[in-house]
Design a protein around this motif. Structure first.
Motif, short mmCIF file in Angstrom:
data_model
loop_
_atom_site.label_atom_id
_atom_site.label_comp_id
_atom_site.label_asym_id
_atom_site.label_seq_id
_atom_site.Cartn_x
_atom_site.Cartn_y
_atom_site.Cartn_z
N ILE A 55 -69.09 31.77 65.60
CA ILE A 55 -70.10 32.71 66.10
C ILE A 55 -71.12 33.03 65.01
CG2 ILE A 55 -68.43 33.76 67.68
CD1 ILE A 55 -68.69 36.30 65.80
N THR A 56 -72.30 33.44 65.44
CA THR A 56 -73.32 33.91 64.51
C THR A 56 -73.01 35.36 64.16
OG1 THR A 56 -75.01 32.45 65.42
CG2 THR A 56 -75.78 34.40 64.22
N SER A 103 -63.74 25.33 67.86
CA SER A 103 -64.65 25.92 66.88
C SER A 103 -63.95 26.35 65.60
CB SER A 103 -65.35 27.14 67.51
OG SER A 103 -64.39 28.06 67.99
N ASN A 104 -62.63 26.59 65.67
CA ASN A 104 -61.90 27.03 64.49
C ASN A 104 -61.25 25.89 63.73
OD1 ASN A 104 -62.46 29.76 64.60
ND2 ASN A 104 -60.64 30.27 65.79
N ALA A 152 -66.20 35.41 69.83
CA ALA A 152 -67.22 35.07 70.82
C ALA A 152 -67.22 36.06 71.98
CB ALA A 152 -66.96 33.66 71.35
N GLY A 153 -68.37 36.16 72.64
CA GLY A 153 -68.50 37.00 73.83
C GLY A 153 -68.67 38.47 73.56
N GLN A 169 -72.15 31.95 74.41
CA GLN A 169 -71.00 31.50 73.63
C GLN A 169 -71.47 30.43 72.64
OE1 GLN A 169 -68.27 33.04 74.00
NE2 GLN A 169 -67.96 33.63 76.13
N PRO A 170 -70.66 30.12 71.61
CA PRO A 170 -71.06 29.07 70.66
C PRO A 170 -71.36 27.72 71.32
CG PRO A 170 -69.22 30.34 69.78
CD PRO A 170 -69.43 30.82 71.19
#
Length: 498
Positions: A55-56, A103-104, A152-153, A169-170
């Motif tokens: 995430i940003t 993503s992780n 996220a979210g 979301q990413p």
């Protein structure tokens, strides 16, 4: 110590906060968390229920110093500062959701081999329990505690716009509007939160860590509501496990705050399913001169299990409370956008009159009272008129966000009607099929139809036990409506000067 906060019952520690502030919604929280991490000189401690490295950490699309994504940002911080130690403590049963996310995965090996980044998965709790705290501590000097996970979210602005192009979301998938809250503190209270993190780290199998003593300049947080210096109480829930006794400070704090209320209780929570909270409210609502109670909830839980357990329990408790509310002082409202889209309420916050507030990770459900690991912070205004005024400002600012009006309009309407409920009814926009909305608003909760199975699950607390011992109780001994908990008589709390 303020009279409401008692280290013998409802708080673990009460420490000085050189600065305390409330942060509403993740746009401001993520920006503040990034700035705080960037200022770290020795230690970053991030404790959470969920985490997403992709995430940003900040406003999407904005230019940052360092990488935008939090996973890369943490790696960059260690490159910028070879003395920095970063520790992430996450819920162990959340392993699949935390680390098997695509993503992780790119970060898992890199962090495992990194000398400055250490990740632990906390599974030191009873089966079925969870590690639910959301804490960020920087150098034992500044800290955040609330309901927002770095995942996220969660990102959204206080406007909760329909179809916000930044709310994705990413992987680029859009998600709905999300309302949340956290807090910021500095000074001894931040060190106390650091002590709590170190204790959890040790119990999760980590090494014994020593406190850090590095002063920080106060952090300027955009959009935060600042309360200045005050005495901050830290409350916990921790289930009995092994040789450790259960801790129920949060449960006791909820009851004490409810019993101390004189005019109005304003609360935001993801759920309404806690038997002890409902029983305390029932006692106050039955009083001739008891307080109004306004609860802000999402329309429904954000997963099927929550709908089955939490939403059904809410319906059952709400109907039960109606029998104890002869004066009509209890309301549940849901915030919706201009287009009528439900805004998901994830914040866990409570304000009593102009006298006390708490915010943290705990919900109005049984798990948060006795079964999960939780952390809240709280303070009492006492005779400090500045703090009393700030509490009113915070409550009215939240109501203004939900109603799509100016905060001053909320304040003036409450003063005119002498009622938070009447003010909401006067200001909320009534929606019909042929009259679309022109601004966000609050809509009243309506009890849904409940199936026999759902009623049975809720009444017997199958999915929301009151603690590890309740999991092993026979079903006939469980239930939302069994017995009567010991609700304290109304203590005389110190009134504020008027």
């Amino acid at each position: 110590m303020p009279e409401l906060l008692q280290t013998s019952s409802n708080v673990w520690r009460a420490e000085r906060a050189d600065e305390f502030a409330i942060i509403i919604d993740a746009e401001d929280y993520f920006a503040a968390a990034r700035a705080a991490m960037r200022s770290a000189r020795k230690s970053i401690f991030l404790v959470g229920w969920d985490f997403d490295a992709s995430i940003t950490l900040g406003r999407p699309g904005e230019c940052f110093e360092g990488p935008a994504h939090v996973g890369d940002f943490l790696l960059w911080l260690t490159q910028e500062n070879p003395n920095l130690e970063i520790r992430l403590l996450l819920w162990n049963p959340g392993f699949l959701s935390n680390w098997m996310k695509l993503s992780n995965l790119p970060y898992l090996l890199r962090w495992k081999l990194h000398r400055q980044i250490n990740v632990r998965l906390d599974g030191n709790h009873p089966v079925g329990s969870s590690h639910h705290q959301k804490i960020l501590v920087i150098d034992d000097a500044i800290a955040f505690c609330g309901g927002i996970d770095v995942t996220a979210g969660r990102w959204d602005t206080r406007k909760h716009l329909d179809n916000d192009p930044l709310r994705k979301q990413p992987n680029g998938t859009a998600y709905g509007p999300w309302h949340d809250a956290s807090s910021f503190c500095a000074g001894p209270s931040a060190k106390a939160l650091g002590d709590l993190c170190r204790s959890r780290w040790l119990s999760a199998g980590g090494e014994q860590l020593v406190p850090v003593d590095i002063p920080h300049e106060p952090l300027s947080i955009k959009g935060a509501i600042s309360f200045g210096p005050l005495t901050l109480g830290i409350s916990r829930t921790s289930p009995a496990y092994g040789d450790e006794k259960g801790v129920t400070e949060i449960e006791q704090l909820y009851v004490d705050m409810i019993m101390s209320a004189k005019r109005a209780i304003y609360a935001e929570s993801q759920y309404f399913a806690a038997r002890v909270v409902a029983q305390a409210l029932a006692r106050r609502l039955s009083e001739y001169d008891g307080p109004e109670v306004v609860l802000i909830n999402p329309v429904k839980a954000d997963n099927w299990l929550g709908e089955l357990a939490m939403d059904t329990a809410r319906a059952r408790l709400t109907e039960a409370l109606r029998l104890h509310d002869p004066h009509g002082r209890f309301r549940i409202y849901h915030p919706v956008t201009t287009d009528g889209v439900p805004i998901y309420v994830h914040s866990k916050l409570m304000i009593v009159d102009d006298q006390a507030m708490r915010v943290g990770s705990s919900n109005f459900n049984n798990r948060s009272m006795r079964f999960d690991n939780e952390c809240d912070v709280a303070f009492e205004a006492g005779q400090d008129r500045h703090l009393s005024g700030k509490l009113v400002q915070l409550r009215d600012s939240l109501l203004a966000e939900h109603l799509g009006v100016d905060s001053d309009d909320v304040t003036l309407t409450i003063e005119r009607t002498k009622s938070v409920i009447e003010a909401i009814e006067a200001l909320r926009e009534i929606r019909t099929e042929d009259q679309p909305g022109s601004r966000p608003t609050l809509v009243p909760y309506r009890t849904p139809a409940i199936s026999d199975l759902e009623q049975w699950l809720a009444d017997n607390e199958i999915l929301d036990p009151e603690g590890p011992e309740a999991v092993m109780e026979p079903i006939e001994s469980r239930g939302l409506f069994r017995g009567q908990l010991s609700i304290p008589s109304r203590r005389k709390f110190r009134p504020a000067e008027r």
